[in-house]
Every structure is written in structure tokens, then in C-alpha cells.
Design a protein around this motif. Structure first.
Motif, short mmCIF file in Angstrom:
data_model
loop_
_atom_site.label_atom_id
_atom_site.label_comp_id
_atom_site.label_asym_id
_atom_site.label_seq_id
_atom_site.Cartn_x
_atom_site.Cartn_y
_atom_site.Cartn_z
N GLU A 131 0.85 -1.19 0.00
CA GLU A 131 0.00 0.00 0.00
C GLU A 131 0.88 1.24 0.00
O GLU A 131 1.93 1.27 0.67
N ASP A 133 0.85 5.64 0.21
CA ASP A 133 0.05 6.82 0.56
C ASP A 133 1.00 7.91 1.03
O ASP A 133 2.21 7.69 1.18
N ARG A 179 2.01 -5.90 2.67
CA ARG A 179 0.90 -6.64 3.28
C ARG A 179 1.33 -8.00 3.82
O ARG A 179 0.76 -8.48 4.79
N TYR A 212 -1.46 -0.56 -4.02
CA TYR A 212 -2.80 -0.02 -3.75
C TYR A 212 -2.66 1.38 -3.18
O TYR A 212 -1.94 1.59 -2.19
N THR A 213 -3.33 2.35 -3.79
CA THR A 213 -3.25 3.74 -3.34
C THR A 213 -4.63 4.37 -3.44
O THR A 213 -5.60 3.75 -3.88
N ASP A 214 -4.68 5.66 -3.04
CA ASP A 214 -5.87 6.44 -3.35
C ASP A 214 -5.71 6.99 -4.78
O ASP A 214 -4.80 6.58 -5.51
N THR A 231 -6.74 1.53 -7.28
CA THR A 231 -7.01 2.68 -6.42
C THR A 231 -8.40 2.62 -5.80
O THR A 231 -9.30 1.95 -6.31
N HIS A 254 -7.52 -1.30 -1.02
CA HIS A 254 -7.62 -0.28 0.02
C HIS A 254 -6.20 0.10 0.44
O HIS A 254 -5.22 -0.58 0.11
N ASN A 255 -6.08 1.19 1.18
CA ASN A 255 -4.80 1.54 1.82
C ASN A 255 -5.02 1.85 3.30
O ASN A 255 -4.39 2.73 3.87
N LEU A 258 -1.97 1.68 5.85
CA LEU A 258 -1.13 2.87 5.91
C LEU A 258 -1.87 4.05 6.55
O LEU A 258 -1.26 4.86 7.25
#
Length: 315
Positions: A131, A133, A179, A212-214, A231, A254-255, A258
Motif C-alpha cells: 500500500e 500513501d 501486506r 494499492y493507493t488512493d 485505487t 484499500h490503503n 497505511l
């Protein structure tokens, strides 16, 4: 409420703890590396004795050549200082409890934290899923005088909107967490722009790792770097925090891991009531150490104090 405990510390126990920390293979002459036959040169700082080497005549003690060389603090004080730095005790509180100079302790803190930062593991994570962020931490010029009336200090509670930068006193902290391993890599940067984020992800992950990020645009070209990218959209109207893309009933996109780490970072920094942005990376490094090991270890203490363990046999 402060509770001074220094008077209750056993000096001999603290001295031998520090002696083992700095000299795990036993005390040696710093000049000729001799091990035996040392003559006691001075007693006045007992239990920190000054010795004379019979082989080369060098006078030394257990602190010679270490981070404590030249200090006049008693062993119990030194143990409490490194304990306070390790636990994130504010410098002002530590200075009150130990009845010593806050300025001197702050200088020591920055020195030791810098050493611990340089010993952090920076190898890429081996995880197949990570993840990514970023957070923005208010950090200005705490402790710096502003005598020029045309250049007043920034008011507290920086409420600038949008993505912060180091220049506007909201330095970005970027992070990657694996993860599978649970390991984390954190770094303070000047800007959270696309080149910076891509470079950070490349340095902290291996090719093929899914990130995985926003939906921040700085991550959009990660697939071109060999990192599959998914995302979630946190924007108003969507408020999406996790999503199941492969239909297995587990919302893997999801993140949140983080996001939880950022809560821990803010809680860690809050007790300092402001950190100078030039030293923010050191405090983030201490948090990363605490997240990694949970309990203080000799490895961490030696990193904090800049101890390089020599394992070669004596000549």
C-alpha cells in the motif's frame, strides 16, 4: 506529572549495561587494541574508571571513542537519556526530570536520531502486494529566532488547503507498507509530486508488486514502471474505503493499513508540540524503528549511539 527517578538508579548496573552496549567483546585499548593488564589511572568518576594501557601508555575509559566521549553525566543519567529518546519523551520533559540543559539534550537528540536514521533498512520490500500513501505534517521553524519584524514566525495551526510542501511548512511524508511482511518504509520529501512518488515506489518495492493507493495523480503511471496499480476513491461523493475487484468476497483494494500508520505517526509527533521541519525526518525515523521492533533492542540502541560492532578476533 513528572516523577524524577534518577536518584533511584544503580550506577554500577547502568555502567555495566552501557559497557556491554559499547564493547560487547570486552574493553580494549583504543590505540593498540590490547585487552588485558590495564592499570587504573583515575578513580574520581567511579564506576567510570580511567585506565592506562601497559602496552602503549594510552589513558582511556569506557566512553573513549564512543558517542559519550567527553560527557560528565553519570551512567544512570546516560541510561535515562537514551531511554527517553527511544520512547519519544519530549526533550523539555526529559530536561526537567533529569535537571539538565534542554538545549544540550536537544543537540544530543538530533545527533543520536540522525545516527538511528542512517541505520534504517532501506532495501526494497519483497511483498507482492503493498500500500502506498502520503500524509502532510505541520512542521515549521520551531526553535529558530525571527528578529526581523518583516519575517515573523508562522502562526501555529497551519491551515493551508491542498497538498503541502516543505516550503509552506507542511512537509509530505510518503510511505509504503507490505501486506505480507508488515514492514514499512517512510520518508520525508520536499513535494508529493509524480516524479517523487514514482522514485520512492521504485526504490521501496520490487517489479511486479501490486500497489494499492488512493486516486492521487502522482501514482497513475506506476504500471509503466512494472507495478500493477489499483485505487480507491476517497473523494466526497464516493467515500470509498475498500473494494472487492476479483469477486472473492475480500475487499483487497484499500490503503487502510497505511492510514492507520499515519494515525500512529501523528500521535507520536503530537507530544512534541511541534517539530522543526529540518529535523522531521529524524522523528519519522524513530517512529519507523518503533513500528518495526516494538521493544527496544541492542541493535536499535547501537544504531542510535552509532556503535559499530567489531567481530574480528583480536590481534
Amino acid at each position: 506529572m513528572d516523577f524524577p527517578i534518577q536518584p533511584f538508579m544503580d550506577e554500577d548496573a547502568c555502567y555495566h549495561f552501557l559497557l556491554d552496549l559499547f564493547h560487547p567483546e570486552g574493553l580494549r585499548c583504543p590505540r593498540c587494541q590490547a585487552r588485558d593488564g590495564f592499570l587504573i589511572h583515575r578513580y574520581y568518576r567511579e564506576p567510570v574508571l580511567d585506565y592506562r594501557c601497559p602496552a602503549c601508555g594510552r589513558v582511556f575509559n569506557a566512553w573513549t571513542g564512543t558517542a559519550f566521549q567527553g560527557t560528565h553525566f553519570r551512567p544512570s543519567m546516560l541510561v535515562l537519556i537514551i531511554r527517553g529518546f527511544s520512547q519519544g519523551v519530549p526533550t523539555a520533559q526529559l530536561a526537567r526530570e533529569l535537571d539538565c540543559s534542554r538545549r544540550h539534550l536537544l543537540k544530543l537528540r538530533h545527533k543520536y536520531q540522525s545516527q538511528a536514521q542512517s541505520d534504517l533498512d532501506r532495501t526494497p520490500l519483497k511483498d507482492t502486494e503493498v500500500e502506498g500513501d502520503e500524509m502532510y505534517q505541520n512542521a515549521g521553524e520551531k526553535g529558530i529566532l525571527h528578529p526581523d519584524p518583516e519575517d515573523p514566525p508562522r502562526r501555529r495551526a497551519n491551515k493551508r488547503r491542498g497538498h503541502g510542501t516543505k516550503e509552506n511548512d507542511r512537509p509530505p511524508v510518503v510511505g509504503i507498507v507490505g501486506r505480507q511482511s508488515g514492514e514499512v518504509r517512510l520518508e520525508v520529501v520536499e513535494h508529493a509530486d509524480q516524479p517523487t512518488l514514482e522514485k520512492f515506489v521504485e526504490q521501496t518495492t520490487t517489479p511486479g508488486a501490486t500497489v494499492y493507493t488512493d486516486e492521487w495523480s502522482g501514482y497513475v503511471h506506476l504500471p509503466e514502471l512494472g507495478r500493477p496499480h489499483s485505487t480507491v476513491c476517497h473523494a466526497p461523493g464516493r467515500r470509498e474505503w475498500a473494494r472487492d475487484d476479483d469477486g472473492d468476497g475480500v475487499r483487497e483494494v484499500h490503503n487502510n493499513t497505511l492510514e492507520g500508520i499515519w494515525t500512529g505517526v501523528r500521535n507520536f509527533l503530537r507530544i512534541f508540540r511541534g517539530v522543526n521541519k529540518e529535523y522531521l525526518d529524524q522523528y519519522i525515523a524513530i517512529f519507523e524503528w518503533s513500528y518495526k521492533i516494538k521493544k527496544v533492542t541492542l541493535v536499535f540502541l547501537r544504531a542510535l549511539l552509532g556503535v559499530k560492532v567489531v567481530t574480528n578476533p583480536s590481534p
